[in-house]
Structure formats: structure tokens, C-alpha cells
Design an enzyme around this catalytic site. Sequence first.
Site, PDB file in Angstrom:
ATOM      1  N   SER A 199       0.830  -1.202   0.000  1.00  0.00           N
ATOM      2  CA  SER A 199       0.000   0.000   0.000  1.00  0.00           C
ATOM      3  C   SER A 199       0.870   1.259   0.000  1.00  0.00           C
ATOM      4  CB  SER A 199      -0.965  -0.048   1.184  1.00  0.00           C
ATOM      5  OG  SER A 199      -1.972   0.908   1.071  1.00  0.00           O
ATOM      6  N   ASP A 294     -10.413  -3.220  -4.620  1.00  0.00           N
ATOM      7  CA  ASP A 294      -9.467  -2.254  -4.056  1.00  0.00           C
ATOM      8  C   ASP A 294      -9.460  -1.010  -4.926  1.00  0.00           C
ATOM      9  OD1 ASP A 294      -7.319  -0.861  -2.999  1.00  0.00           O
ATOM     10  OD2 ASP A 294      -5.879  -2.494  -3.237  1.00  0.00           O
ATOM     11  N   HIS A 324      -8.128  -4.950  -0.519  1.00  0.00           N
ATOM     12  CA  HIS A 324      -6.918  -4.338   0.013  1.00  0.00           C
ATOM     13  C   HIS A 324      -6.588  -4.997   1.352  1.00  0.00           C
ATOM     14  CE1 HIS A 324      -4.117  -0.934  -0.256  1.00  0.00           C
ATOM     15  NE2 HIS A 324      -4.197  -0.861   1.061  1.00  0.00           N
TER      16      HIS A 324
END
Length: 353
Positions: A199, A294, A324
Site C-alpha cells: 500500500s 481495491d 486491500h
Amino acid sequence: MKSNFAVAATIALAGLATFGGAAMAQTTPEKMATPSMQMQAVLDKLAELGAKPLGTLSVEETRKQPTPADAVKAVMKDKGITAPEAITAVKTRDFTIPGADGPVPARLYTPATGDGPFPLIVYFHGGGWVIANIDVYDASPRALVVGTDAIVVSVSYRQAPEFKFPAAHDDVIAAYKWIVENSGELNGDATKIAVVGESAGGNLAANVAIAARDNGWTQPLHQVLIYPVAGNDMMTPSYEENADAQPLGKAGMAWFVEQVFNTKEETADPRLNLVARTDLAGLPPATIINAQIDPLRSEGEALAKALEAAGVAVTQKTYPAVTHEFFGMATVVDEARDAQALASGELRKAFGN
């Protein structure tokens, strides 16, 4: 009054890139995919633990609330699942590394067997540069150690809103340089080094690779970017499709941006907007892992194409029916196990193992 960022997260019909500022043609979003049964079990447990959607609490409250990692542990407990012995046997040591403006926390993960020196992975956790830490993101480094027979140094960094952009970027670049210079003390082999991030950490990992190239430092042999933040356009197909996704949706990303950047214009900085860069040539081969459910999926896939266009070897895979944060959930989500195997396999090849 709502901030510009918060407002931007809610006006999907405006047809504008939310924090990039450029107009885009509007398209009808696809319907958000249904999570797999295993993924849904984690999401249900996260809600059961009391986690609120990102962007609905203060920073302090958000940092204290249950995490997806907590939900995974709770699902494991409910189902009587124990972590594999190889995972729990990984040795750890906490220490600090010089950042750009003082020490930052780090954790060294070492294989349970073998004398070294080992290949070396520098890992950066996620959390939107605002929340989470090396404890929350403990599962991924452990899995990488087992999958690669390398040591992993998980590096933290200063977080917003206390420390705005580019504090985190400056910290991880300084930490990487220190790790290379002190690899021997860690029982690592700096000639076999890679960077991995999830991320926001995926964005950091890519920036470390760029900094190493630009400064003539020891370059990573490989970069694994797991659902990286790679652009500043919040009107991409995946943002529209997964606006209400959990644990990360459109409003959550807008909230992160509000904490990290002083102005929306700052998000055009090439350290954030990787997909718009024209200087990606000469970077190490990349493995980019994305999740279908996501908002960051589209920019991760776009980054893979941009790297390929610049002559960088890329392996990219989008895993269906997961969200995610799925990567560290291998004990309860099959796709996470497969993604970890992909990442470890590509790293082994880079290390010559």
C-alpha cells in the site's frame, strides 16, 4: 465545513480527478465484486470487532481501532487454525535505524536455520502514511523470510499528520542507505538486496528504488509492490467500482490524503504520482500484486504498464475476490498464500536461489 479532500471523496458524479485536479471523461463504474467466502469472513470479523470505516474517526481513534490483522487472528481462533511452525520459528529483533531526522523503529526477521549471510529484503508497511506499524504488518515479513530464506528488515517511518509529506519518504530512503552500509552487522548480503512494500509502503519501496538509481547507491535486485499507492487520480475505474469497499474505500483514501498533504497540489509530486513519471527506465524488475476489490487496483495495473513501457521487466497479477490488505492473510485466505508464493518466487529468482 468539510475539507476539499473530504468533499472530493463524495462527489463521484463531478467527473473530476479528486486530488489530481485534472478533468476526466466519466464512465459508468462496474459493480463491486463479491468477496470470496474466506475474504468475507475476515471482513465480517473486522466489523464484529468494532472497526469503523476509515475517515469516520479521528486519527488517534483510528490508530487504536481493530485492524485487519486483528480480524485474521480472531478468525484463526474461531476456526482453530494455528500458524505454521515455520512462520512462528522466524527469529526477530527490534532496534532502531537512523531516519532522515532521527531514529525510526525497525524489526529484523531472520530464518530459524542457516548461518548467513542471507539475502536481504527491506520491507515497508502500509497504513496510508498515517496509521499502523511494524506490529500490525508482522505476518508479511515472516512469510517472506520463510518463502525466500532471506532476512527481512521491516522499517517504520514518521507518520502524518504530525509529520507531513515527504517525511516518510525521506525516512525510508535514509534507512535503506543505512541498511546497505550496515548489512554485515545484520548478517545480510547487500549484493542480494530487494525492496518490498504494501500500500503506502509499496509507494515507498518504489521511491527507494528510484533514489538508489539516481544516487548511484547499491540498487535493489527486485522490487515487490503490493497494491501500491501509485497515482493521484481518484476517478479511476477501480476507485469508482470500489468506492464503498472495506477495509479501504474512496473516502478512506481521501482521508489519508487530507492527513498527509498540505494541499491537493502536492499530490502531483512524482514521488506520489508514479504513473505519470517519465523517468522509470533503469529501475529493477518489479512484481506488482493487486486486489480486485481495491480502489488502488487501477493505478497498480497502470504502474505495471508504465514500467514495461520504460523497459523494466514486470510481473503483475490482480487477485480476484479479495480486498486491500489481503496479502498478509495467508493463514485464512487462499489468494494471500498464492500471492506470497508469487512474491517469494520472484525474489528467489532475483537472488539466484
